[in-house]
Design an enzyme around this catalytic site. Sequence first.
Site, PDB file in Angstrom:
ATOM      1  N   TRP A   1     -19.782 -48.734  51.977  1.00  0.00           N
ATOM      2  CA  TRP A   1     -20.214 -47.386  52.350  1.00  0.00           C
ATOM      3  C   TRP A   1     -21.111 -47.373  53.597  1.00  0.00           C
ATOM      4  O   TRP A   1     -21.665 -46.345  53.929  1.00  0.00           O
ATOM      5  CB  TRP A   1     -20.982 -46.742  51.189  1.00  0.00           C
ATOM      6  CG  TRP A   1     -20.224 -46.733  49.906  1.00  0.00           C
ATOM      7  CD1 TRP A   1     -19.433 -45.727  49.430  1.00  0.00           C
ATOM      8  CD2 TRP A   1     -20.171 -47.780  48.915  1.00  0.00           C
ATOM      9  NE1 TRP A   1     -18.896 -46.069  48.219  1.00  0.00           N
ATOM     10  CE2 TRP A   1     -19.326 -47.329  47.874  1.00  0.00           C
ATOM     11  CE3 TRP A   1     -20.754 -49.045  48.803  1.00  0.00           C
ATOM     12  CZ2 TRP A   1     -19.057 -48.105  46.751  1.00  0.00           C
ATOM     13  CZ3 TRP A   1     -20.482 -49.812  47.686  1.00  0.00           C
ATOM     14  CH2 TRP A   1     -19.638 -49.343  46.669  1.00  0.00           C
ATOM     15  N   ASP A   2     -21.323 -48.511  54.253  1.00  0.00           N
ATOM     16  CA  ASP A   2     -22.251 -48.603  55.380  1.00  0.00           C
ATOM     17  C   ASP A   2     -23.671 -48.289  54.930  1.00  0.00           C
ATOM     18  O   ASP A   2     -24.437 -47.627  55.629  1.00  0.00           O
ATOM     19  CB  ASP A   2     -21.818 -47.656  56.515  1.00  0.00           C
ATOM     20  CG  ASP A   2     -22.659 -47.834  57.777  1.00  0.00           C
ATOM     21  OD1 ASP A   2     -23.155 -48.942  58.012  1.00  0.00           O
ATOM     22  OD2 ASP A   2     -22.826 -46.845  58.525  1.00  0.00           O
ATOM     23  N   ARG A   3     -24.061 -48.786  53.771  1.00  0.00           N
ATOM     24  CA  ARG A   3     -25.394 -48.517  53.239  1.00  0.00           C
ATOM     25  C   ARG A   3     -26.342 -49.661  53.602  1.00  0.00           C
ATOM     26  O   ARG A   3     -26.913 -50.339  52.753  1.00  0.00           O
ATOM     27  CB  ARG A   3     -25.334 -48.279  51.740  1.00  0.00           C
ATOM     28  CG  ARG A   3     -24.731 -46.905  51.449  1.00  0.00           C
ATOM     29  CD  ARG A   3     -24.926 -46.440  50.050  1.00  0.00           C
ATOM     30  NE  ARG A   3     -24.553 -45.023  49.940  1.00  0.00           N
ATOM     31  CZ  ARG A   3     -24.086 -44.471  48.840  1.00  0.00           C
ATOM     32  NH1 ARG A   3     -23.914 -45.176  47.751  1.00  0.00           N
ATOM     33  NH2 ARG A   3     -23.785 -43.179  48.822  1.00  0.00           N
TER      34      ARG A   3
ATOM     35  N   ASP B   1     -17.459 -52.343  57.394  1.00  0.00           N
ATOM     36  CA  ASP B   1     -18.309 -51.579  56.490  1.00  0.00           C
ATOM     37  C   ASP B   1     -17.568 -50.967  55.309  1.00  0.00           C
ATOM     38  O   ASP B   1     -18.140 -50.847  54.221  1.00  0.00           O
ATOM     39  CB  ASP B   1     -18.973 -50.412  57.254  1.00  0.00           C
ATOM     40  CG  ASP B   1     -19.910 -50.860  58.334  1.00  0.00           C
ATOM     41  OD1 ASP B   1     -19.528 -51.744  59.104  1.00  0.00           O
ATOM     42  OD2 ASP B   1     -21.013 -50.318  58.422  1.00  0.00           O
TER      43      ASP B   1
END
Length: 630
Positions: free
Chosen positions: A328-330, A290
């Site tokens: 950003w792990d979005r 991520d």
Amino acid sequence: MIERIGRRAFLRRSTASLGAGYFWLGAGLDGKAALARQEWQHYGGDPGGMRYSPLDQINRSNVDKLRVAWTYHTGDARKRPQTTIECTPIVVDGVMYLTTAQLKVCALNAATGALMWCFDPFAELFKSHGRRPRGVSRGVAGYWQNGREKRILATALSSLFCLDARTGKLIPSFGKNGAVDLTRGLGRDISGLQYDVTSPGAIYKDLIVLGSEVGEGPDPAAPGHVRAFDIRSGRQVWIFHTIPQPGEFAHDTWPGDSWKTVGGANDWGGLTLDEKRGWVYLATGSASFDFYGRQRPGQNLFANCVVALEAATGKRVWHQQIVHHDLWDRDLPCQPSLVTVRRGSRKIDAVAQATKAGELFLFDRDTGAPLLSIEEQSVPASAMPGDKASPTQPQGLAYTRQVFTENDVTNISPEAHAYALQVFKHLRHGNEWLPVSLQSTLVFPGSIGGTCWGGGCFDPATGWFYVNSLDLPCIFKLKPAPPDAGFPYELAPPTYERFFDQEGYPAIKPPWGQLTAIDLNRGRIAWQVVLGERKELTARGIPQTGTPNIGGSLVTAGGLVFIGATQDEEFRAFDKSTGKVLWQAQLPAGGYASPCTYQANGKQYVVIAAGGGGKPETKSGDAFVAFALP
């Protein structure tokens, strides 16, 4: 500038659209279709995931009289490891189907809550898997009927089960003795890797289309390919490679051999179906790892994308990427909502997608063309060796704060402000797209939103979309991995750290949770209210702060938006035109699930799972609570 729409204007607009709305609600419907409108036969209410009900027995004038009608206790909550219930039940032909804290599948009488049958997938599965259930399920995978034959599809860990809807017994002709091993058929050996299905699928004719939840860390992860299975036999019918293989469209967005080893790009929030077009719509998460992407250079299609596929074949129709080369792990965390909007005198079928960044995107359902403005804005470069961040990122319609500045540091007390400000000054900050590095970096909105898997709900009579969100900043930091790890960097502990003050409250100024109404016809916010209360802070004279929240909402023709989701363990009904709270009730545990509503024996019920636990980290519970008028 955010335009607020007054109640009088809202009511004029509502009245003007009633003809179209009421036609959708029931004019000309046959008995089966009319019954479907009275029940909650799909995870999102209808195949398109609007989370809307035409029922109005419970309405603005009487909602304050709602009382508990029945409560069903699953009996399998646990404190350690802590369980939760994220299930939205479905209701078909007067029967409610749900999943429990430890992934049992149960059928209840929808009018009384009386248990009819219960299936435990782990009675035999423990012998082969050797691990406890993960404890996350957002509901049964789907309901299928052909004549008198009725089946419930359910998932637990990496297995797909097919049950007789009347008895809860496995159907032996499906897969192997009623079950399909979902770790097979992905085109890659994923032995020992995480592979679960936690959200319901989409059923199209005799097919069920499923996404998955896979690993996100720097270690090897399974690919998030989307697949369809024959409901009669369990046979895999097609696969859509969310990480394209050689010769497939967008393979060039994964340079070198990264497509062979990188995982993720998975649909973990559920899918929606357009029955008329025969298309499924899905929203994918990030590729792994991520927070560092040297091993996956490029744009990384179809990670972080809204995708339309032919339901019969898995062929891509269109896609739109919401985050390029995610660092950003979005993830796109929730199923897309299939809605209809107006542009002048035209009606346009559309897809609405809420995001972890607290932004809404709206696309033409046929072509994927944006119906709300999207700006590709310049963003900072990555400071990590070997990684190259995308130079731009799409910006949609924001309904939460996008940047955490020094002016946003909490103000609930001088002590909290001083503590949080001291931490804040030692963080990298200043841009919502600042990539994580070897220094502690502020990521806002945090890793669970903005908006998470609960998504939003849509009122077809007015064109308004309702979505809850939370403002909870996170702190991330990378560190070199051990020499023999097989990857260069990993998250430094504490991983997925939330930025709190010294008392454990979010380190950003309130509100920490909000409910927002967005007029999709005009592309602007109609109203926004605080969602949730920390009662101990209210007692100290601090205005209502809202709370972090997880779960979603539903909207009804009775003029109401129902939602639990908050850490205060309350269940609320809001006036859908103004955002005013009209009713609330204390639940036995947090309602961290999306509710459903239906009519049984002439009475309307609203049901929510009170399972607590989960990411809000309150006490666990085991209850499904039904509310109705006396």
